[in-house]
Design an enzyme around this catalytic site. Structure first.
Site, PDB file in Angstrom:
ATOM      1  N   ASP A   8       0.719  -1.185  -0.171  1.00  0.00           N
ATOM      2  CA  ASP A   8      -0.069   0.222  -0.375  1.00  0.00           C
ATOM      3  C   ASP A   8       0.959   1.764   0.035  1.00  0.00           C
ATOM      4  OD1 ASP A   8       0.418  -0.410   2.222  1.00  0.00           O
ATOM      5  OD2 ASP A   8      -0.666   1.307   3.298  1.00  0.00           O
ATOM      6  N   GLU A  41       3.342   1.581   2.420  1.00  0.00           N
ATOM      7  CA  GLU A  41       4.607   0.622   2.395  1.00  0.00           C
ATOM      8  C   GLU A  41       4.596  -0.398   3.241  1.00  0.00           C
ATOM      9  OE1 GLU A  41       7.372   4.134   2.567  1.00  0.00           O
ATOM     10  OE2 GLU A  41       8.010   3.403   0.403  1.00  0.00           O
TER      11      GLU A  41
HETATM   12  C1  NOJ Z   1       8.698   3.357   6.549  1.00  0.00           C
HETATM   13  C2  NOJ Z   1       7.510   3.483   5.282  1.00  0.00           C
HETATM   14  O1  NOJ Z   1       7.843   4.491   4.714  1.00  0.00           O
HETATM   15  C3  NOJ Z   1       6.702   4.488   7.296  1.00  0.00           C
HETATM   16  O2  NOJ Z   1       5.393   4.260   6.021  1.00  0.00           O
HETATM   17  C4  NOJ Z   1       6.643   2.734   7.880  1.00  0.00           C
HETATM   18  O3  NOJ Z   1       5.326   2.846   8.841  1.00  0.00           O
HETATM   19  C5  NOJ Z   1       7.536   2.567   8.127  1.00  0.00           C
HETATM   20  N1  NOJ Z   1       8.406   2.132   7.164  1.00  0.00           N
HETATM   21  C6  NOJ Z   1       7.321   1.261   9.047  1.00  0.00           C
HETATM   22  O4  NOJ Z   1       7.043   0.134   8.977  1.00  0.00           O
HETATM   23  C1  NOJ Z   2       6.553   7.384   4.391  1.00  0.00           C
HETATM   24  C2  NOJ Z   2       5.214   7.288   4.002  1.00  0.00           C
HETATM   25  O1  NOJ Z   2       4.056   6.106   4.424  1.00  0.00           O
HETATM   26  C3  NOJ Z   2       5.187   6.912   2.238  1.00  0.00           C
HETATM   27  O2  NOJ Z   2       3.437   6.816   2.127  1.00  0.00           O
HETATM   28  C4  NOJ Z   2       5.683   7.637   1.340  1.00  0.00           C
HETATM   29  O3  NOJ Z   2       5.740   7.828   0.024  1.00  0.00           O
HETATM   30  C5  NOJ Z   2       7.369   7.630   2.160  1.00  0.00           C
HETATM   31  N1  NOJ Z   2       7.374   8.366   3.830  1.00  0.00           N
HETATM   32  C6  NOJ Z   2       8.461   8.919   2.156  1.00  0.00           C
HETATM   33  O4  NOJ Z   2       7.463  10.072   2.235  1.00  0.00           O
END
Ligand code: NOJ
Ligand code: NOJ
Length: 418
Positions: free
Chosen positions: A185, A188
């Protein structure tokens, strides 16, 4: 008493000493300026859009395809900086990314600023990325075709050949063939089928099909239209009890989102709606209401300041302790402006913007999150997507105000809104 009050205003770390209208004007300037600062920064291959300037805690010094494409859409829509040069650089960089990842791996979510794919462990694939990128290039192709620049389009953006190396054609072929497979999603974290991802893929296919038709590639257009129709049917299954759910058919990754409530669905409507009827539907307003009461209750910051709630991503979120985010709170405002039809509706959406203003520091720089207890900024510094979200929300506000004026002055004619 009076003196200390004045001093408080000057040393206040927040910007609420500014009037709401002044804040909107100044925040727009800072947003555009920081978007440009994070685009093609020194030391990065041209066309790179940094997700944030933070190199540690968290390290966001990468080009995320999702964040970068959303940024290019804002650059395109609001004509920020030298738009054509920036789009051309983004195109050249995308050619590198696509070639280095290969046609089977266009769901690669992030790249180093050197243009190499990130090779560490990560949630892969993320198939919203190539769809958002395709939306950027389909819009650009249409713009160039309208301005009689067909040769550039055929050479770089869309040539009709099947194993094409042109950027739009490659992404379209990828999403058209892989949309039904599970992917991670936009946060991520969860592998499965997602409303957000399918919404943006459908929009990309529809826009792409139009480009294909304009460039005499009817067989491809037919295929993209067919896939978009299948996705439209699939999307209906995300309506559960008159509300939108984020994910179905979980495959892997985090499994803690028991509520299945997620602002990702509002973002799906904002980034992917195209004659889908979702935007004006009861389903979206029910989903919005539900998210509002959910987030209002779980964050301490929401018990003081403006009455509107700051939004997180989803209630079970634990990333950085689980906090409100700027981009999700701004998505709340944007969806309210887009469905507003009265001054009262606009005032309600303004309360959400005022909630954002309440937490923005005096220098107007936006991070990713704000602390759920103290309200202070937290996480990635100068998150590009936070600025993009401010601009799209502020633009939706202007459009809502304009259409209201239109409705008052032309009593009998309904003004169409986008
Ligand atoms: C990094 C991701 O970009 C973020 O969206 C996520 O919540 C954390 N890792 C933990 O899985
Ligand atoms: C974490 C977020 O969950 C994700 O959607 C985003 O692409 C990355 N950070 C980078 O900003």
């Amino acid at each position: 008493m009076r003196v200390s009050f004045i001093i408080l205003i000057f040393v206040s770390p927040y910007c609420w000493a500014m009037s709401f209208n002044d804040w909107l004007v100044n925040q727009k300037k800072v947003a555009e300026q920081q978007i440009l600062a994070n685009t093609s920064p020194q030391g990065a291959v041209k066309g790179t859009v940094l997700a944030s300037t933070s190199k540690t805690d968290p390290d966001y010094y990468f080009h995320w395809v999702r964040d970068a494409s959303l940024t290019m859409m804002a650059i395109q829509d609001f004509r920020i900086g030298n738009t054509d040069v920036l789009l051309n650089d983004f195109l050249t960089l995308t050619q590198l990314h696509q070639s280095k990842s290969g046609d089977l791996n266009l769901g690669e979510p992030k790249y180093l600023v050197s243009s190499e794919p990130f090779t560490g462990p990560w949630g892969r694939p993320q198939n919203d990325g190539p769809a958002l990128r395709a939306i950027v290039f389909a819009n650009w192709a249409n713009y160039l075709l309208n301005s009689k620049n067909e040769s550039y389009v055929r050479l770089n953006i869309y040539d009709g050949s099947f194993l094409s190396k042109s950027v739009l054609k490659r992404d379209l072929e990828y999403i058209a063939h892989h949309w039904s497979e599970p992917s991670y999603d936009l946060w991520e974290e969860v592998k499965g089928e997602h409303f957000y991802t399918l919404m943006v893929i459908r929009k990309a296919l529809l826009l792409g099909a139009d480009v294909a038709l304009r460039l005499s590639d009817p067989a491809a257009a037919k295929f993209y239209f067919e896939q978009a129709d299948l996705i439209k049917i699939k999307l209906q299954s995300f309506v559960v009890n008159n509300k939108l759910v984020a994910t179905q058919n979980y495959v892997a990754g985090l499994s803690t989102k028991s509520s299945n409530k997620d602002v990702a669905v509002l973002l799906g409507v904002l980034h992917g709606d195209l004659d889908n009827g979702f935007l004006s539907s009861q389903v979206v307003s029910q989903t919005l209401k539900d998210l509002q009461s959910t987030f209002k209750a779980i964050y301490n910051v929401n018990s003081h300041g403006p009455s509107a709630a700051a939004f997180g991503r989803y209630p079970e979120d634990t990333y950085y302790g689980g906090n409100p985010w700027f981009l999700t709170t701004l998505a709340q405002a944007e969806i309210m402006y887009k469905s507003a039809s009265t001054q009262y509706d606009i005032d309600q959406a303004d309360l959400v913007m005022k909630r954002v203003q309440y937490h923005v520091p005096a220098d107007l720089h936006l991070t990713e999150q704000l602390d759920k207890n103290s309200g202070f900024c937290l996480g990635a510094a100068d998150l590009t997507w936070s600025y993009v979200s401010f601009l799209t929300a502020a633009h939706a506000r202007e459009a809502a105000l304009l259409s209201l004026v239109g409705l008052h002055t032309q009593k009998d004619t309904k003004i169409p809104r986008d």
